[in-house]
Design a protein around this motif. Structure first.
Motif, mmCIF file in Angstrom:
data_model
loop_
_atom_site.group_PDB
_atom_site.id
_atom_site.type_symbol
_atom_site.label_atom_id
_atom_site.label_comp_id
_atom_site.label_asym_id
_atom_site.label_seq_id
_atom_site.Cartn_x
_atom_site.Cartn_y
_atom_site.Cartn_z
ATOM 1 N N ASP A 101 37.230 47.633 43.964
ATOM 2 C CA ASP A 101 36.516 47.856 42.705
ATOM 3 C C ASP A 101 35.234 47.038 42.723
ATOM 4 O O ASP A 101 35.254 45.812 42.531
ATOM 5 N N THR A 102 34.102 47.711 42.982
ATOM 6 C CA THR A 102 32.833 46.982 43.049
ATOM 7 C C THR A 102 32.461 46.385 41.704
ATOM 8 O O THR A 102 31.727 45.391 41.639
ATOM 9 N N GLY A 103 32.997 46.976 40.641
ATOM 10 C CA GLY A 103 32.713 46.415 39.320
ATOM 11 C C GLY A 103 33.281 45.026 39.180
ATOM 12 O O GLY A 103 32.635 44.117 38.633
ATOM 13 N N GLU A 104 34.495 44.809 39.661
ATOM 14 C CA GLU A 104 35.125 43.485 39.587
ATOM 15 C C GLU A 104 34.343 42.487 40.432
ATOM 16 O O GLU A 104 34.122 41.337 40.024
ATOM 17 N N GLU A 133 31.169 42.708 41.255
ATOM 18 C CA GLU A 133 29.860 42.491 40.628
ATOM 19 C C GLU A 133 29.975 41.527 39.462
ATOM 20 O O GLU A 133 29.114 40.659 39.280
ATOM 21 N N ARG A 134 31.023 41.650 38.662
ATOM 22 C CA ARG A 134 31.187 40.730 37.525
ATOM 23 C C ARG A 134 31.348 39.292 38.005
ATOM 24 O O ARG A 134 30.765 38.365 37.440
ATOM 25 N N ASP A 152 27.859 38.116 39.254
ATOM 26 C CA ASP A 152 26.905 37.870 38.169
ATOM 27 C C ASP A 152 27.199 36.541 37.485
ATOM 28 O O ASP A 152 26.270 35.790 37.123
#
Length: 508
Positions: free
Chosen positions: A449-452, A454-455, A458
């Motif tokens: 999960d690239t979203g995880e 990325e978070r 960041d």
């Protein structure tokens, strides 16, 4: 196939007190034929049997007993000759070599002097690359291979006043593989034995077990002044070379090298003192690291050779030889070249993986349909490393090729990370099982999960502005962010994905 080119290595030069000297070495390898029965009898060749239990009447030279040739041993000699690119002689004959030893009941050895079964061949002996990476190799010419029967064994350490004789080896088939004096140093000599042993094992004609005496080397050593060897090569006149001494029954690569070095220096000292080297047979004492005289070197006439009256000459058909040739396996040089071409391996990795048939077969099963370089790294570094650590042979590996291949599939799909793969390797080694099932059972699943990711990244960038500025000045420092993200995700994030995202976010 790859076109592998080599340069010849420079000869070993030893500096004497007065002159430089070069080594000249020829070898006679006695290889026990892999056969369940002896050369001229049906007696077993099993190693380690009770003394004198594997002895037929003809082995013990009982009156009236006649030898009968073992056809399979002849086939094995032909197969060996083909493997060494040698001339197969359709006509060969056996001779009697007459000498006395207590463990030679007949008073002679049945051998082949005048008409050997195999003629001239060759062995390409590779050496480690030079400092510039140039491949070096020596083409060692084979003069002949002949079949002969082994003698028995005298045992001197069981009683202080008596010697004992075990005839179990008597009559076992040997191939004597005689090289030309083409070897020019101790390292080359050891490499030649290693290569020849490898070929014999691939062919299945000798198991190469030096500890059991199934492969033994007689090493002929002489020294000459620089330039003399080139004169010999041009004329084939042995008068340009020094007097040779034979070191008998060597069964260790390390001892072969030590014995050659000592013997060469001994001969140089004699010559520089104005003396003459006597042609003789010597033994190597590893405890004292020296050779010592055993007997004067015999010539053929000393043995009073004559044709064996009990055996007809061997006449074999070309069609039979062709059938054997058709069943030949892929040999080490060809397999190495194919591995380099098909799997993109380096010269070093291909050498390691083709060292024996079992290793080559295991690797090829793992690499088939997968990335060859990655497969080679896991087989050489992880598998071989673990086998060496535990003193296991590859045949005893608890991890199968199918399991390792399945694990590499998970890694290639990104379902597990490199760190997880190492953990999974350990689990498969100790517990076995299916790689995918074991990975699921132990919660090994890469974060995709690239979203995880990325978070997490960041948050790190926002909390560490100073580190961001340092990374923009020196891109190597961006690895800190990758490490922190991997730590935050418990090592489950794909490092390549994280690296790419770090570079994008920081504008590197």
């Amino acid at each position: 196939m790859l076109d592998l080119t080599y340069t010849a290595p420079t000869p070993k030069v030893i500096a004497g007190a007065k002159h430089d000297w070069e080594l000249v070495i020829g070898m006679e390898i006695h290889a026990q034929v892999s056969s369940n029965a002896k050369l001229f009898s049906g007696a077993s060749t099993q190693f380690g049997a009770e003394p004198n239990s594997n002895v037929a009447f003809v082995d013990a030279a009982m009156p009236g007993m006649l030898p009968v040739i073992n056809e399979f041993c002849v086939e094995q000699a032909v197969r060996t000759g083909l493997g060494l690119k040698a001339q197969i002689n359709l006509f060969s004959a056996f001779d009697r070599k007459n000498y006395f030893y207590p463990d030679l009941p007949q008073g002679y050895q049945i051998s082949q002097l005048y008409h050997p079964i195999v003629g001239e061949g060759e062995v390409l002996v590779e050496l480690p690359p030079g400092p510039d990476g140039t491949r070096t190799a020596r083409m060692v010419r084979i003069e002949r291979i002949h079949l002969e029967q082994d003698a028995g064994k005298s045992i001197h350490d069981m009683d202080p006043a008596m010697s004992f004789v075990d005839l179990n080896r008597t009559g076992v088939a040997l191939m004597e593989i005689v090289s030309r004096p083409d070897i020019r140093g101790p390292e080359e000599a050891a490499a030649y034995v290693v290569k020849l042993r490898q070929i014999l094992r691939y062919l299945g004609t000798c198991d190469g077990n030096m500890q059991n005496g199934n492969l033994r080397a007689d090493v002929n050593v002489s020294v000459c002044r620089p330039g003399q060897y080139e004169k010999y090569q041009a004329t084939q006149d042995f008068g340009h070379l020094g007097t040779r001494c034979e070191i008998k029954n060597m069964n260790s690569m390390r001892f072969i090298q030590l014995a050659i070095d000592y013997e060469a220096r001994r001969q140089i000292a004699i010559l520089e003192d104005g003396g003459k080297v006597d042609q003789e047979t010597r033994l190597y004492d590893p405890d004292k690291n020296e050779t010592r005289s055993m007997r004067s070197k015999e010539e053929a006439f000393d043995y009073r050779y004559f044709p064996c009256p009990d055996l007809m000459p061997l006449e074999i058909e070309q069609a039979w030889v062709d059938d054997i040739a058709a069943s030949m396996p892929e040999l080490p040089d060809a397999k190495k070249a194919r591995f380099m071409a098909d799997f993109g391996l380096t010269d070093y990795d291909a050498n390691v993986l083709t060292a024996d048939l079992e290793s080559a077969g295991f690797f090829e099963s793992v690499a088939q349909g997968r990335d060859g370089k990655i497969a080679a790294n896991w087989v050489i570094n992880e598998l071989f490393g673990r086998l060496n650590k535990e003193g296991r042979a590859i045949a005893d590996s608890p991890l199968t090729a199918a399991q390792l291949g399945g694990m590499l599939d998970l890694l290639a799909k990104g379902e597990i990370t490199g760190k997880m793969a190492k953990d999974l390797f350990e689990i498969l080694w100790t517990e076995g099982g299916d790689p995918a099932e074991q990975a699921a059972k132990h919660g090994m699943k890469a974060v995709t999960d690239t979203g995880e990711i990325e978070r997490a990244l960041d948050a790190l960038i926002a909390a560490n502005p100073d580190q961001v500025e340092k990374a923009k000045v020196n891109a190597k420092l961006a690895g800190w962010f990758t490490g922190q993200v991997l730590k935050a995700t418990g090592g489950k994030a794909n490092p390549a994905v994280v690296n790419a995202m770090v570079a994008q976010k920081l504008g590197l």
